[in-house]
Motif scaffolding. Structure first.
Motif, mmCIF file in Angstrom:
data_model
loop_
_atom_site.group_PDB
_atom_site.id
_atom_site.type_symbol
_atom_site.label_atom_id
_atom_site.label_comp_id
_atom_site.label_asym_id
_atom_site.label_seq_id
_atom_site.Cartn_x
_atom_site.Cartn_y
_atom_site.Cartn_z
ATOM 1 N N SER A 141 -44.412 112.659 125.597
ATOM 2 C CA SER A 141 -44.176 114.092 125.466
ATOM 3 C C SER A 141 -44.532 114.754 126.788
ATOM 4 N N ALA A 142 -44.279 116.083 126.863
ATOM 5 C CA ALA A 142 -44.599 116.834 128.080
ATOM 6 C C ALA A 142 -44.669 118.314 127.743
ATOM 7 N N PHE A 143 -45.273 119.085 128.636
ATOM 8 C CA PHE A 143 -45.349 120.534 128.481
ATOM 9 C C PHE A 143 -45.531 121.149 129.862
ATOM 10 N N VAL A 144 -45.407 122.471 129.951
ATOM 11 C CA VAL A 144 -45.511 123.179 131.221
ATOM 12 C C VAL A 144 -46.644 124.197 131.119
ATOM 13 N N VAL A 145 -47.472 124.263 132.159
ATOM 14 C CA VAL A 145 -48.568 125.234 132.261
ATOM 15 C C VAL A 145 -48.497 125.880 133.637
ATOM 16 N N CYS A 146 -48.341 127.193 133.682
ATOM 17 C CA CYS A 146 -48.306 127.935 134.945
ATOM 18 C C CYS A 146 -47.294 127.350 135.929
ATOM 19 N N GLY A 147 -46.127 126.972 135.424
ATOM 20 C CA GLY A 147 -45.089 126.454 136.293
ATOM 21 C C GLY A 147 -45.268 125.013 136.722
ATOM 22 N N SER A 148 -46.167 124.283 136.103
ATOM 23 C CA SER A 148 -46.378 122.870 136.418
ATOM 24 C C SER A 148 -46.063 122.018 135.199
ATOM 25 N N LEU A 149 -45.266 120.984 135.418
ATOM 26 C CA LEU A 149 -44.911 120.057 134.350
ATOM 27 C C LEU A 149 -45.986 118.982 134.234
ATOM 28 N N TYR A 150 -46.514 118.808 133.024
ATOM 29 C CA TYR A 150 -47.492 117.768 132.746
ATOM 30 C C TYR A 150 -46.852 116.770 131.785
ATOM 31 N N VAL A 151 -46.736 115.513 132.214
ATOM 32 C CA VAL A 151 -46.110 114.476 131.393
ATOM 33 C C VAL A 151 -47.197 113.578 130.817
ATOM 34 N N VAL A 152 -47.124 113.369 129.497
ATOM 35 C CA VAL A 152 -48.130 112.593 128.767
ATOM 36 C C VAL A 152 -47.580 111.193 128.525
ATOM 37 N N TYR A 153 -48.365 110.183 128.877
ATOM 38 C CA TYR A 153 -47.940 108.788 128.775
ATOM 39 C C TYR A 153 -48.813 108.031 127.777
ATOM 40 N N ASN A 154 -48.228 106.931 127.278
ATOM 41 C CA ASN A 154 -48.918 106.050 126.353
ATOM 42 C C ASN A 154 -48.377 104.646 126.584
ATOM 43 N N THR A 155 -48.543 103.765 125.623
ATOM 44 C CA THR A 155 -47.963 102.428 125.672
ATOM 45 C C THR A 155 -47.240 102.166 124.362
ATOM 46 N N LYS A 156 -46.387 101.126 124.341
ATOM 47 C CA LYS A 156 -45.653 100.809 123.115
ATOM 48 C C LYS A 156 -46.601 100.440 121.993
ATOM 49 N N LEU A 157 -47.681 99.730 122.321
ATOM 50 C CA LEU A 157 -48.763 99.529 121.362
ATOM 51 C C LEU A 157 -49.742 100.674 121.584
ATOM 52 N N PRO A 158 -49.768 101.664 120.662
ATOM 53 C CA PRO A 158 -50.466 102.933 120.952
ATOM 54 C C PRO A 158 -51.905 102.737 121.395
ATOM 55 N N SER A 159 -52.239 103.355 122.526
ATOM 56 C CA SER A 159 -53.614 103.349 123.017
ATOM 57 C C SER A 159 -54.069 104.792 123.158
ATOM 58 N N ARG A 160 -54.441 105.204 124.359
ATOM 59 C CA ARG A 160 -54.894 106.572 124.574
ATOM 60 C C ARG A 160 -53.865 107.321 125.395
ATOM 61 N N SER A 161 -53.473 108.489 124.920
ATOM 62 C CA SER A 161 -52.523 109.305 125.669
ATOM 63 C C SER A 161 -53.212 109.904 126.895
ATOM 64 N N ARG A 162 -52.438 110.062 127.963
ATOM 65 C CA ARG A 162 -53.022 110.573 129.196
ATOM 66 C C ARG A 162 -51.965 111.333 129.986
ATOM 67 N N ILE A 163 -52.394 112.364 130.677
ATOM 68 C CA ILE A 163 -51.528 113.069 131.626
ATOM 69 C C ILE A 163 -51.638 112.321 132.949
ATOM 70 N N GLN A 164 -50.564 111.648 133.314
ATOM 71 C CA GLN A 164 -50.617 110.825 134.517
ATOM 72 C C GLN A 164 -49.694 111.342 135.616
ATOM 73 N N CYS A 165 -48.779 112.245 135.262
ATOM 74 C CA CYS A 165 -47.866 112.767 136.276
ATOM 75 C C CYS A 165 -47.777 114.285 136.140
ATOM 76 N N VAL A 166 -47.902 114.979 137.268
ATOM 77 C CA VAL A 166 -47.814 116.437 137.312
ATOM 78 C C VAL A 166 -46.801 116.820 138.383
ATOM 79 N N PHE A 167 -45.891 117.730 138.026
ATOM 80 C CA PHE A 167 -44.912 118.231 138.994
ATOM 81 C C PHE A 167 -44.959 119.747 138.982
ATOM 82 N N ASP A 168 -45.301 120.326 140.130
ATOM 83 C CA ASP A 168 -45.405 121.785 140.256
ATOM 84 C C ASP A 168 -44.163 122.323 140.961
ATOM 85 N N VAL A 169 -43.457 123.251 140.319
ATOM 86 C CA VAL A 169 -42.202 123.746 140.879
ATOM 87 C C VAL A 169 -42.426 124.571 142.140
ATOM 88 N N SER A 170 -43.620 125.120 142.318
ATOM 89 C CA SER A 170 -43.897 125.904 143.524
ATOM 90 C C SER A 170 -44.411 125.050 144.667
#
Length: 391
Positions: free
Chosen positions: A308-337
């Motif tokens: 999943s993913a969401f945007v905060v203050c113009g920055s995209l935060y992408v949430v990652y996991n594994t096929k065998l569910p472990s702990r979700s984590r924000i590992q990639c951030v992309f800021d449009v500015s």
């Protein structure tokens, strides 16, 4: 002489009549003897069965006592294991913060210019607010309840002050449940105190949103459409086919999502992916009035293992996991500015315990995320910090 003959006849008749009685008595005595033997056998068998039943009862009681002892022992072991697991999780959290995963790799410029395809706009986004926050960590998690299917979404109106809760059960349906307040949603049965909103067309995926009194949801016909539906009038205000060709699922772990509409302090955004850039996620700014795309970006955030993913203050935060569910984590951030990048932002972990998030809706007013995790409705409270503190 006549008297003697009469006596002889009398004796003969008596013998004749007495013989059947003797035979009958003998028969009755024989049957009585058989019955007495059977009654004696029944008493013996009854005594033996009673003894066996008593022995079996004693065995069962001993087994129950042993089971009760084993259950107490297992309970103690489970409690000790739970303590050890909690300690291990805290240690893992510490190790993860000390040894973060490698950041996302910047996208190859050739991907956006391949075969003379239409370029995404490369200029920096001109912000309309002074929001300069970024996520520091997840400070709290609250599990509200378990409702409906493993996939779905729940949210509030992200641009208004309403307390209404909107629930989309499943990755495809045409009925939205609306609760007047959080209390009714939390305490009621699945549909007891909910108002049902029947949509003119069914939705697909979990990328929908309620914004400023309108429902923006995804419909799949021949193409993917964004439908703007008025919750007050229960009518379609507008619809649009986004200028996106050859779409593919935007999240590797949520194959039912092709378009994810999200909101932040800047307005509405669209998260998507295409075959042209099939390895990375794309982002676009959406005009909530006209449903037109204002600006588009290729991001360095991979689709693989994204949930999943969401945007905060113009920055995209992408949430990652594994096929065998472990702990979700924000590992990639992309800021449009262009003011922050994944290298500057620490990896943020979500303390979830179920499967994979099918939706995560950021609420700009509350600084919270409304998440749907394997049928559980969860609220994550975020701790924010100013971007200047990253450097």
């Amino acid at each position: 002489m006549a008297g003697i003959v009469a006596c002889i006849l009398l004796v003969f008749v008596t013998v004749i009549t007495a013989q059947p009685q003797a035979v009958f008595l003998e028969y009755i005595q024989g049957r009585m003897g058989v019955l007495e033997e059977r009654i004696a056998q029944w008493h013996d068998q009854s005594s033996r069965f009673s003894g066996e039943l008593r022995d079996f009862k004693n065995q069962v009681l001993k087994m129950l006592e042993n089971i009760e002892k084993e259950r107490d022992s297992l309970r103690n072991e489970m409690e000790n294991t739970n303590v050890r697991v909690n300690r291990l999780e805290r240690e893992v959290d510490y190790i993860e913060t000390q040894n973060p995963a490698p950041p996302c790799v910047e996208i190859d410029e050739k991907l956006s210019d391949h075969h003379g395809a239409k370029k995404k706009k490369k200029e920096k986004y001109q912000k309309i607010t002074d929001c300069s926050d970024t996520i520091s960590q997840v400070t709290a998690m609250k599990i509200l309840k378990r409702f409906g299917s493993s996939a779905g979404l729940w949210t509030k109106d992200l641009a208004g002050n309403s307390d209404r809760i909107y629930v989309f059960d499943g990755a495809g349906n045409d009925t939205v449940y609306m609760y007047p307040r959080m209390k009714e949603f939390t305490l009621s049965s699945p549909t007891r105190k909910a108002a049902k909103i029947r949509l003119p067309f069914p939705w697909i995926g979990t990328g929908h949103i309620v914004y400023d009194g309108n429902l923006y949801y995804i419909r799949q016909d021949n193409e993917f459409q964004v439908i703007k539906f008025s919750l007050a009038n229960k009518t379609i205000i507008d619809s649009a086919v986004l200028p996106i060709e050859q779409q593919v699922p935007v999240y590797g772990l949520s194959k039912f999502n092709y378009i994810d509409i999200v909101a932040d302090e800047e307005g509405l955004w669209v998260i998507y992916a295409t075959k042209e850039n099939e390895k990375n996620i794309c982002l676009a700014k959406l005009d909530p009035s006209s449903l037109s795309i204002e600006q588009m970006w290729d991001t360095p955030c991979p689709i693989e293992n994204a949930e999943s993913a969401f945007v905060v203050c113009g920055s995209l935060y992408v949430v990652y996991n594994t096929k065998l569910p472990s702990r979700s984590r924000i590992q990639c951030v992309f800021d449009v500015s262009g003011t922050i990048s994944s290298e500057n932002v620490p990896i943020v972990y979500f303390p979830k315990r179920y499967g994979s998030h099918s939706s995560m809706k950021y609420n700009p007013r509350e600084k919270q995320i409304y998440a749907w995790d394997d049928g559980y409705q969860i609220i994550y409270k975020l701790n924010m910090k100013h971007r200047d503190e990253l450097y």
